[in-house]
Design a protein around this motif. Structure first.
Motif, PDB file in Angstrom:
ATOM      1  N   VAL A  91       0.901  -1.287  -0.169  1.00  0.00           N
ATOM      2  CA  VAL A  91       0.175   0.044   0.091  1.00  0.00           C
ATOM      3  C   VAL A  91       0.852   1.309  -0.037  1.00  0.00           C
ATOM      4  O   VAL A  91       1.844   1.462   0.924  1.00  0.00           O
ATOM      5  N   ARG A  92       0.633   2.002  -1.154  1.00  0.00           N
ATOM      6  CA  ARG A  92       1.553   3.368  -1.106  1.00  0.00           C
ATOM      7  C   ARG A  92       0.295   4.324  -0.615  1.00  0.00           C
ATOM      8  O   ARG A  92      -0.661   4.489  -1.026  1.00  0.00           O
ATOM      9  N   LYS A  93       1.004   5.442   0.438  1.00  0.00           N
ATOM     10  CA  LYS A  93       0.249   6.436   0.463  1.00  0.00           C
ATOM     11  C   LYS A  93       0.191   7.498  -0.368  1.00  0.00           C
ATOM     12  O   LYS A  93       1.200   7.800  -1.043  1.00  0.00           O
ATOM     13  N   LYS A  94      -0.976   8.020  -0.498  1.00  0.00           N
ATOM     14  CA  LYS A  94      -1.347   9.379  -1.407  1.00  0.00           C
ATOM     15  C   LYS A  94      -0.633  10.507  -0.923  1.00  0.00           C
ATOM     16  O   LYS A  94      -0.447  10.574   0.161  1.00  0.00           O
ATOM     17  N   THR A  95      -0.058  11.000  -1.869  1.00  0.00           N
ATOM     18  CA  THR A  95       0.613  12.332  -1.679  1.00  0.00           C
ATOM     19  C   THR A  95      -0.536  13.404  -1.565  1.00  0.00           C
ATOM     20  O   THR A  95      -1.694  13.193  -1.627  1.00  0.00           O
ATOM     21  N   ALA A  96       0.019  14.446  -0.869  1.00  0.00           N
ATOM     22  CA  ALA A  96      -1.109  15.539  -0.628  1.00  0.00           C
ATOM     23  C   ALA A  96      -1.650  15.873  -1.809  1.00  0.00           C
ATOM     24  O   ALA A  96      -3.064  16.108  -1.885  1.00  0.00           O
ATOM     25  N   GLY A  97      -1.047  16.157  -2.684  1.00  0.00           N
ATOM     26  CA  GLY A  97      -1.651  16.699  -4.068  1.00  0.00           C
ATOM     27  C   GLY A  97      -2.596  15.594  -4.603  1.00  0.00           C
ATOM     28  O   GLY A  97      -3.698  16.009  -5.128  1.00  0.00           O
ATOM     29  N   GLU A  98      -2.338  14.280  -4.529  1.00  0.00           N
ATOM     30  CA  GLU A  98      -3.144  13.000  -4.895  1.00  0.00           C
ATOM     31  C   GLU A  98      -4.632  13.212  -4.213  1.00  0.00           C
ATOM     32  O   GLU A  98      -5.693  12.943  -4.686  1.00  0.00           O
ATOM     33  N   LEU A  99      -4.358  13.479  -2.861  1.00  0.00           N
ATOM     34  CA  LEU A  99      -5.351  13.227  -2.001  1.00  0.00           C
ATOM     35  C   LEU A  99      -6.609  14.603  -2.375  1.00  0.00           C
ATOM     36  O   LEU A  99      -7.763  14.674  -2.193  1.00  0.00           O
ATOM     37  N   ARG A 100      -5.829  15.934  -2.580  1.00  0.00           N
ATOM     38  CA  ARG A 100      -6.664  16.912  -2.953  1.00  0.00           C
ATOM     39  C   ARG A 100      -7.368  16.813  -4.397  1.00  0.00           C
ATOM     40  O   ARG A 100      -8.579  17.155  -4.550  1.00  0.00           O
ATOM     41  N   ILE A 101      -6.635  16.244  -5.369  1.00  0.00           N
ATOM     42  CA  ILE A 101      -7.578  15.772  -6.566  1.00  0.00           C
ATOM     43  C   ILE A 101      -8.597  14.798  -6.332  1.00  0.00           C
ATOM     44  O   ILE A 101      -9.593  15.167  -6.784  1.00  0.00           O
ATOM     45  N   ALA A 102      -8.217  13.868  -5.602  1.00  0.00           N
ATOM     46  CA  ALA A 102      -9.441  12.865  -5.478  1.00  0.00           C
ATOM     47  C   ALA A 102     -10.498  13.541  -4.595  1.00  0.00           C
ATOM     48  O   ALA A 102     -11.774  13.455  -4.767  1.00  0.00           O
ATOM     49  N   ARG A 103     -10.342  14.562  -3.540  1.00  0.00           N
ATOM     50  CA  ARG A 103     -11.333  15.012  -2.908  1.00  0.00           C
ATOM     51  C   ARG A 103     -12.280  16.143  -3.810  1.00  0.00           C
ATOM     52  O   ARG A 103     -13.290  16.298  -3.870  1.00  0.00           O
ATOM     53  N   MET A 104     -11.366  16.711  -4.922  1.00  0.00           N
ATOM     54  CA  MET A 104     -12.180  17.746  -5.993  1.00  0.00           C
ATOM     55  C   MET A 104     -12.919  16.837  -6.856  1.00  0.00           C
ATOM     56  O   MET A 104     -14.048  17.111  -7.234  1.00  0.00           O
TER      57      MET A 104
END
Length: 116
Positions: A91-104
């Motif tokens: 399991v690779r943790k998502k980066t902050a940018g990836e989390l923001r994109i997923a939330r958007m």
């Protein structure tokens, strides 16, 4: 249970080690059961955060106790060519940018569902 151990005299060394390994794995099963109970108690008692942000200290049982690792250690002790089995996907943790994109994306989907 009989206390007569005469059957042990006729046991081969391979059979003895097989029985020893089986016993060690049974003990590991008992330790896992104990840890499952401790984890259930921990979920209720040990938390992090305060107020409305209270969360369990460990989110999953595997974070609390790695039974697979213990079983692999036991089996590698008794089996010369044993290769530890990893059933858990990496399991690779998502980066902050990836989390923001997923939330958007999720937010946009929610807004579309609200309108339509």
């Amino acid at each position: 249970m009989s206390r007569d151990l005469s059957w042990a005299k006729h046991m081969t060394l391979d059979e003895y080690y097989l029985r020893l390994e089986a016993y060690a794995l049974q003990q590991e099963d008992k330790r896992r059961a104990i840890h499952e109970q401790a984890w259930a108690n921990q979920v209720v008692k040990n938390t992090k955060g305060e107020g409305d942000n209270v969360k369990p200290l460990f989110q999953t049982f595997d974070q609390f106790y790695d039974s697979e690792k213990a079983r692999n250690e036991i089996r590698s002790t008794f089996e010369q060519n044993y290769k530890p089995v990893e059933n858990k996907p990496a399991v690779r943790k998502k980066t902050a940018g990836e989390l923001r994109i997923a939330r958007m994306i999720k937010y946009e989907e929610m807004m579309k569902n609200k309108k339509g």
